[in-house]
Scaffold this active site. Sequence first.
Site, short mmCIF file in Angstrom:
data_model
loop_
_atom_site.label_atom_id
_atom_site.label_comp_id
_atom_site.label_asym_id
_atom_site.label_seq_id
_atom_site.Cartn_x
_atom_site.Cartn_y
_atom_site.Cartn_z
CG ASP A 46 -9.02 -43.99 45.14
OD1 ASP A 46 -8.66 -44.65 46.13
OD2 ASP A 46 -9.06 -42.75 45.11
CB THR A 128 -7.40 -39.64 47.87
OG1 THR A 128 -7.79 -40.87 48.46
CG2 THR A 128 -7.75 -39.65 46.42
#
Length: 330
Positions: A46, A128
């Site tokens: 990320d 995610t």
Amino acid sequence: MSTSYERERTVAFEAVQAAAELCESVRESMGEVLRKDDRTPVTVADFGSQALICRALLAAFPEDPVIAEEDSTALRNPDNAEVRKRVVEHVKAHHENAGPEGVYTWIDHGTARTYSDRFWTLDPIDGTKGFVRGDQYAIALALIEEGTPQVAALCCPRLPSDLDAETPASRGQAFLAVRGEGSLRRPLRDGAEPEPIHTSDTETPSTGRFTESFVGSHSSHDLAAEVGERLGITADPLRIDSQAKYAIVASGEAEIYLRLPRPGTDYTERIWDHAAGALVVEAAGGTVTDIHGTPLTFTHGPLLKSNTGVVATNGLVHEDVLDALAAAMA
Ligand code: AMP
Ligand code: MG
């Protein structure tokens, strides 16, 4: 595609593909997962993805604000020294002089939160949970002008070229769209040129199929099933994480993407979860609205404040889907 937004689309398309490379390389050696307050797993990838993309935007368009999902707060925490080290290592693979301070600066370039006439929005890893699970995820970047996405770069590093093939010809697809000029797709990793894609030409909803979130708390599977039943759809839903769902509708592999609030919940969608994907669908010939048929409005900072849920279709079945949805919710 003609030549408008030439530089924007080149920079954006290259940046999301570089970020995809970083994410896949993190995935290969996946370890520690941080937890934010909202418990969303936030990984090294990320931060690395946001650092790479914001660095590219800062270099090419220093005046443009970026509304991105992450900030560097967790990364600066001394408890996360190991994660920080790995983020910097992965970013260094792309920019050998990178260090922690540079990485913080690039990540925090994405912390704009107010609306402006021209800005970018970025989800460095959308889905995610899919990424952590080894399923689908996406890197999603869009340029918004006057409240409307104009350029979109969407990379789905694990999306097969053909969802129904037993042995996919290639895994990993990058999508590029400019409003009014079509959507393109190129397979990652084989050097192929981008080619135009188009939404499905199915006019009869019953012969189509829909896609929805893998995670049931992000979208009501029950309500979607009822809508599907009213439309006479018999195919199983494609449950997939991330804006890969938009990519699937844009390339004609599903007719409908439903993102439906669960009854009794009150969630406001984030712009970075939709701006890029919605433009990829629209430029490929499809239609995107919220569940009431209202166009998505990107004028409220990070939130889609004037919208509830999302319905994306090939355009031809849009009214039928909205009607079925209204009847199912009545
Ligand atoms: P998806 O992979 O399509 O299920 O969507 C992933 C995105 O859902 C994440 O990036 C979150 O921003 C967003 N999300 C988190 N909670 C919710 C919720 N309750 N309803 C809808 N979306 C959510
Ligand atoms: Mg997201």
